[in-house]
Design an enzyme around this catalytic site. Structure first.
Site, PDB file in Angstrom:
ATOM      1  CB  ILE A   1     104.783  16.464  66.065  1.00  0.00           C
ATOM      2  CG1 ILE A   1     106.113  16.966  66.653  1.00  0.00           C
ATOM      3  CG2 ILE A   1     104.492  17.132  64.723  1.00  0.00           C
ATOM      4  CD1 ILE A   1     107.347  16.514  65.900  1.00  0.00           C
TER       5      ILE A   1
ATOM      6  CB  SER B   1      93.175  14.098  71.533  1.00  0.00           C
ATOM      7  OG  SER B   1      92.298  14.181  70.419  1.00  0.00           O
TER       8      SER B   1
ATOM      9  CG  ASP C   1      97.837  13.964  73.308  1.00  0.00           C
ATOM     10  OD1 ASP C   1      98.660  14.194  74.200  1.00  0.00           O
ATOM     11  OD2 ASP C   1      97.644  14.727  72.330  1.00  0.00           O
ATOM     12  CG  HIS C   2      96.371  16.664  76.301  1.00  0.00           C
ATOM     13  ND1 HIS C   2      97.046  17.419  77.233  1.00  0.00           N
ATOM     14  CD2 HIS C   2      97.013  16.834  75.122  1.00  0.00           C
ATOM     15  CE1 HIS C   2      98.054  18.043  76.625  1.00  0.00           C
ATOM     16  NE2 HIS C   2      98.065  17.698  75.345  1.00  0.00           N
TER      17      HIS C   2
HETATM   18  P1  13P Z   1     101.223  20.741  68.470  1.00  0.00           P
HETATM   19  O1  13P Z   1      99.908  21.464  68.417  1.00  0.00           O
HETATM   20  O2  13P Z   1     102.353  21.694  68.631  1.00  0.00           O
HETATM   21  O3  13P Z   1     101.418  19.817  67.335  1.00  0.00           O
HETATM   22  O4  13P Z   1     101.219  19.862  69.822  1.00  0.00           O
HETATM   23  C1  13P Z   1     100.620  18.601  69.850  1.00  0.00           C
HETATM   24  C2  13P Z   1     100.527  18.050  71.223  1.00  0.00           C
HETATM   25  O5  13P Z   1     101.133  18.497  72.167  1.00  0.00           O
HETATM   26  C3  13P Z   1      99.643  16.894  71.413  1.00  0.00           C
HETATM   27  O6  13P Z   1      99.506  16.561  72.747  1.00  0.00           O
HETATM   28  O1  G3H Z   2      97.226  18.472  72.387  1.00  0.00           O
HETATM   29  C1  G3H Z   2      96.330  18.481  71.562  1.00  0.00           C
HETATM   30  C2  G3H Z   2      96.451  17.645  70.351  1.00  0.00           C
HETATM   31  O2  G3H Z   2      96.961  18.405  69.283  1.00  0.00           O
HETATM   32  C3  G3H Z   2      95.142  17.006  70.032  1.00  0.00           C
HETATM   33  O3  G3H Z   2      94.273  17.918  69.496  1.00  0.00           O
HETATM   34  O4  G3H Z   2      92.277  17.653  70.950  1.00  0.00           O
HETATM   35  O5  G3H Z   2      92.110  18.710  68.692  1.00  0.00           O
HETATM   36  O6  G3H Z   2      92.504  16.251  68.917  1.00  0.00           O
HETATM   37  P1  G3H Z   2      92.673  17.617  69.522  1.00  0.00           P
HETATM   38 ZN    ZN Z   3      99.601  18.173  74.130  1.00  0.00          ZN
END
Ligand code: 13P
Ligand code: G3H
Ligand code: ZN
Length: 333
Positions: free
Chosen positions: A278, A56, A94-95
């Site tokens: 996950i 992330s 991620d995101h």
């Molecule tokens: P969880 O918080 O359910 O593990 O989801 C993680 C996630 O979607 C990361 O993008």
């Molecule tokens: O979708 C979120 C992920 O669990 C990443 O979490 O932004 O705290 O690193 P974070």
């Molecule tokens: Zn996510």
């Protein structure tokens, strides 16, 4: 500019096509630390599974983007050292919250990025996703987009309430953006508190919360609109109650933590859902192992003493997810 291909990483294209066809899902595990990275690689190699290692924006801030990139490169070499001739490891953002973040990851060796425009108005989501796709595809980097809103806190993308994906939008969105996969909202959410107690029922014997089912009708409607198109599920931790119990009985405080039941994820993995995210479960495994270790060995202060059981517990969890939930074991090569 560093190409992921030089680092031995792969993008998601072939991996997803095989997973959709084969009725299983690729694990997408978040990592921030060396121990998580090692556990992910050990689990993927032992189960002969392809794997997505995702970071992330917060992880990049925590660990440093350059260090994370070298860790992913190290993951490929480590997998080979463990006996896997041709590992299939994706380094995924991620995101991603902007074109600039996605570009910076693509330029520094990521093989896949997510642009999360889910909180933007529809046309703005399309515009930013399209811009990322056009840039990423020049370098054969694959792009995940999101339609629909998940509740919970993500780094820069936070929402109070979830809104299911509207199946009537997915054809227009995927055609106009050219995205390679689509994250949808069907009732999952981020973190260890996926549902409020009032949304759940309680098991009369154990007192544990039973969450409401996911909206499989929405997933089926999306699949009908986009046959064979790779679908992604975020927020898919199950919040194992054995970890919650260890944490709560060893000084922690996670009342009423609840996740997505694994049988529902197993069902989703058999559909066009080909990537399951996950993160929280790994955090819980690590925290439970460390709390237990300190309770049993109050005299320990060498991080290796408590991070070794934490790493082993995460590896156990990853293997369990791969083999018993996602079904990606034995799918390498
Ligand atoms: P969880 O918080 O359910 O593990 O989801 C993680 C996630 O979607 C990361 O993008
Ligand atoms: O979708 C979120 C992920 O669990 C990443 O979490 O932004 O705290 O690193 P974070
Ligand atoms: Zn996510």
């Amino acid at each position: 500019m560093v190409s992921y291909k030089e680092l031995g990483l792969v993008n998601t294209r072939e991996m997803f096509a095989k997973a959709v066809k084969g009725g299983y899902a690729i694990p997408a595990f978040n990592f921030n630390t060396m121990e998580q990275m090692q556990a992910i690689v050990q689990a993927a190699v032992e189960t002969k599974s392809p794997v997505i290692m995702q970071v992330s924006k917060g992880a990049r801030k925590y660990a440093n983007p350059t260090i994370l990139r070298y860790m992913a490169q190290g993951a490929v070499e480590y997998a080979k050292e463990l006996g896997c001739e041709k590992p299939e490891i994706v380094l995924h953002l991620d995101h991603g919250d902007s074109f600039e973040t996605c570009k910076s990851c693509i330029d520094s060796g990521f093989s896949s990025v997510m642009i999360d425009g889910s909180s933007l108005p529809y046309e703005e989501n399309i515009a930013v996703t399209k811009k990322v796709v056009e840039y990423a595809h020049q370098f054969d980097v694959t792009v995940e987009a999101e339609l629909g809103v998940l509740a919970g806190v993500e780094d820069e993308v936070a929402a109070e309430e979830s809104h299911y994906t509207k199946p009537e939008e997915v054809i227009d969105f995927s055609t106009r953006t050219g995205c390679d996969s689509l994250a949808i909202s069907i009732g999952t959410s981020h973190g260890a508190y996926k549902f409020k107690p009032e949304q759940c029922t309680r098991d009369p014997e154990t007192g544990l919360l039973i969450p409401p089912p996911l909206a499989f009708d929405v997933l089926e409607a999306v699949e009908k609109k986009l046959p064979g198109f790779p679908i992604v599920l975020h927020g898919s931790s199950s919040v194992p109650q054995e970890y919650v119990k260890i944490i709560n009985t060893h000084g922690g405080k996670l009342p009423d933590a609840v996740g997505i039941p694994e049988e529902q994820l197993r069902k989703a993995a058999k559909s066009a859902v080909c990537k399951i995210n996950i993160d929280s479960d790994s955090r819980l495994a690590m925290t439970a192992a460390i709390r237990l270790h300190f309770a049993e060995h109050p005299e320990h202060f060498d991080p290796r003493q408590y991070l070794t059981p934490a790493r082993d517990e995460m590896k156990k969890l990853y293997i369990h997810k791969i083999v018993n939930v996602l079904g990606s074991d034995g799918k390498l090569g």
